[in-house]
Enzyme design. Structure first.
Site, PDB file in Angstrom:
ATOM      1  N   TYR A  45      30.651  48.031  35.073  1.00  0.00           N
ATOM      2  CA  TYR A  45      30.895  49.477  35.649  1.00  0.00           C
ATOM      3  C   TYR A  45      32.106  49.930  35.465  1.00  0.00           C
ATOM      4  CZ  TYR A  45      33.275  46.473  38.672  1.00  0.00           C
ATOM      5  OH  TYR A  45      34.242  45.434  39.411  1.00  0.00           O
ATOM      6  N   SER A 295      41.119  44.308  41.142  1.00  0.00           N
ATOM      7  CA  SER A 295      40.419  43.537  40.446  1.00  0.00           C
ATOM      8  C   SER A 295      38.904  43.598  40.449  1.00  0.00           C
ATOM      9  CB  SER A 295      40.775  42.059  40.601  1.00  0.00           C
ATOM     10  OG  SER A 295      39.667  41.121  40.769  1.00  0.00           O
ATOM     11  N   LYS A 296      38.201  43.949  39.254  1.00  0.00           N
ATOM     12  CA  LYS A 296      36.784  43.955  39.361  1.00  0.00           C
ATOM     13  C   LYS A 296      36.094  42.803  40.195  1.00  0.00           C
ATOM     14  CE  LYS A 296      35.941  45.794  34.763  1.00  0.00           C
ATOM     15  NZ  LYS A 296      34.947  45.926  33.737  1.00  0.00           N
ATOM     16  N   ARG A 297      36.736  41.544  40.007  1.00  0.00           N
ATOM     17  CA  ARG A 297      35.915  40.390  40.562  1.00  0.00           C
ATOM     18  C   ARG A 297      36.170  40.407  41.966  1.00  0.00           C
ATOM     19  NH1 ARG A 297      38.027  35.501  40.804  1.00  0.00           N
ATOM     20  NH2 ARG A 297      39.985  36.059  39.654  1.00  0.00           N
TER      21      ARG A 297
END
Ligand code: GLU
Length: 520
Positions: A45, A295-297
């Protein structure tokens, strides 16, 4: 030119064109301003950090009369997610941050420097790889790719033991032309590595955001083209930004540490170096109390879509980011309340060095202010657009009771000090649920010193007889007058003798509000 190098270049890249072909094919740009580019990798994304970057690129190009273009960096197919490039484009577009040149998602691409998709540029990379070998600045490495850290460490150990040389120099750099030929004859795959000439010298480098910095020369024989023929970021970046005429490479600061390789590579080709600007990271406080990069995670708010799902207006997100980018944005906005945010004269040198901490309070404040300046119709229409996409239930309620919402959204709008109670579009149905037939008023309250019987009698009377004047003052005067019939006093009179009255006008207002809305 060393004959052996020429021969080697032709052996390794037999089909490569001369780089002159590409240098002629892509014209020099003629506009005076900065040429900037956003170069997303299709890994999923759109990250809030990419929105932040895109804003910088777009505004720097616009302020200086330059160009902002988009390039898709899709050479890391291990990380690639299907259709993610197109999605990244669509999201940028949604935020008004798509570029006028370059990659357009599934619509293709536009501009004189196409292809803007790296996976379609392999012939170009191979021509430049051929050139680098010809110049004696790259060599094939036939070692199997080292899959993990232990393998890398082990191979370095070996190198140190056998040659006693500096560990960053690769073993294959000293293969003879005959050894190389033999490996090629055996069809051994090879990666192309830079033949670094760097020493342990440090020199001064000027970054457009960080200012003067000491940089070490590069000493590593880094891989430039992997054994599958696909370039790594460092190589593709230098070739693409040269051919596409980028004037300033603006990118996240995680790239600053590999800058010496990029500089050595530009120098090896004898290209004019680009100017670089490394931006700080958007951070949040981690669980241990220290700031860390969003963070993406770990963080839902890393996703640009998150803010639209919550119901923030797009401009609220962009204006908040502009605040983080140049701290004088707020003052500019105050002095220029009606100008498009894309006209803000953003400057690289005004970007702070510290990693900004994402502050939701500030974002909410900006969002409230932006919504407070909209007309009731605009708020309603935007809420509908949000609800169609993200909340079916709110959509049904908003459309079914359109007139009621329009009238309640009109309260205290349009004046000098408009009401700022809506932070996000998802607040609206919750905030104004009292206008709905289904509303059950179960308000809890502390009666305090208020006379309960008088209060109830007043509320019944008020409900039956109030005339709903349009003007605020007239409304308040009516409230005062009607409540005084039930022995409620204005605040000043009440204070002089609290036991003589049923309560004061503040109590009356509060209970009217509670009776109507169920809220304090
Ligand atoms: N593709 C790189 C990334 O997504 C871009 C870095 C750059 O802007 O040069 O991180």
């Amino acid at each position: 030119m060393d004959k052996n190098n020429e021969m080697l270049a032709d052996l390794l890249y037999p089909n490569a064109r001369d780089i002159a072909y590409y240098l002629n094919k892509y014209p020099m740009r003629t506009q005076a301003g900065e040429v900037t580019r956003l170069a997303p990798s299709p890994t999923g994304y759109l990250h809030i950090g990419q929105l932040y970057q895109a804003l910088i690129h777009k505004l720097i190009a616009r302020t200086t009369g330059g160009v902002y273009y988009l390039r898709l960096e899709d050479t890391d197919n291990k990380r690639e997610v299907e259709n993610a490039g197109n999605m990244a484009y669509q999201w940028l577009k949604k935020f008004g941050l798509e570029a006028e040149e370059g990659y357009l998602g599934n619509l293709g691409e536009v501009g004189n420097y196409a292809p803007y998709i790296q996976s379609k540029r392999l012939d170009i990379y191979h021509a430049f790889a051929h050139e680098l070998v010809r110049l004696g600045r790259a060599f094939p490495c036939f070692c199997a790719p080292r899959a993990n850290k232990d393998e890398i460490l082990a191979s370095r150990e070996e190198k140190l033991n056998s040659t006693g040389d500096i560990e960053e120099r690769d073993v294959c750099r000293d293969l003879s032309i005959d050894e190389i030929k033999e490996n090629l004859r055996l069809n051994k795959p090879f990666a192309l590595r830079l033949k670094s000439l760097g020493t342990d010298r440090t020199y001064e480098f000027y970054d457009e955001i960080k200012g003067k910095r000491d940089l070490h020369e590069n000493m590593k024989d880094d891989v430039l083209i992997k054994s599958n023929g696909i370039p790594v970021y460092a190589f593709a970046h230098v070739v693409d930004d040269l051919l596409m005429g980028t004037t300033v490479v603006i990118r996240g600061q995680e790239w600053f540490q590999s800058l010496p390789v990029h500089l050595e590579l530009s120098d090896a080709f004898n290209f004019k170096r680009f100017r670089y600007a490394h931006t700080p990271d958007i951070c949040k406080l981690g669980e241990n109390g220290y700031p860390r990069k969003i963070s993406k995670r770990l963080d839902p708010e890393a996703k640009a879509e998150y803010y639209l799902m919550q119901g923030y207006p797009i401009n609220a997100v962009l204006e908040y980011l502009l605040n983080l980018i140049n701290s004088d944005f707020e003052l500019w906005r105050k002095n220029n309340p009606n100008i498009s945010l894309f006209d803000f004269p953003l400057e690289l040198k005004k970007i702070g060095l510290n990693n900004p901490l994402f502050d939701f309070n500030k974002l909410n404040d900006i969002s409230k202010t932006i919504i407070s300046k909209m007309t009731a119709e605009e708020v309603y229409d935007n809420a509908i657009k949000w609800a169609i996409e993200y909340n079916k239930n709110d959509y049904d309620i908003l459309t079914k009771h359109k007139d009621k919402f329009l009238s309640v959204l009109s309260i205290d709008r349009g004046g000098d000090r408009p009401r700022k109670d809506i932070v996000v579009y998802s607040d609206i149905v919750k905030l104004y649920d009292y206008i709905l037939p289904s509303f059950k008023n179960e308000f809890k309250f502390e009666l305090g010193n208020v006379d309960k019987d008088k209060l109830i009698a007043f509320l019944i009377n008020y409900q039956e007889n109030f005339s709903m004047p349009i003007d605020n003052n007239a409304w308040f005067n009516e409230l005062k007058e009607m409540s005084s019939n039930f022995n409620f006093a204005d605040n000043k009179t009440y204070k002089q003798n609290t036991t003589a009255y049923a309560g004061n006008i503040s109590d009356v207002s509060r209970f009217v509000r509670l009776a109507v809305t169920g809220r304090e």
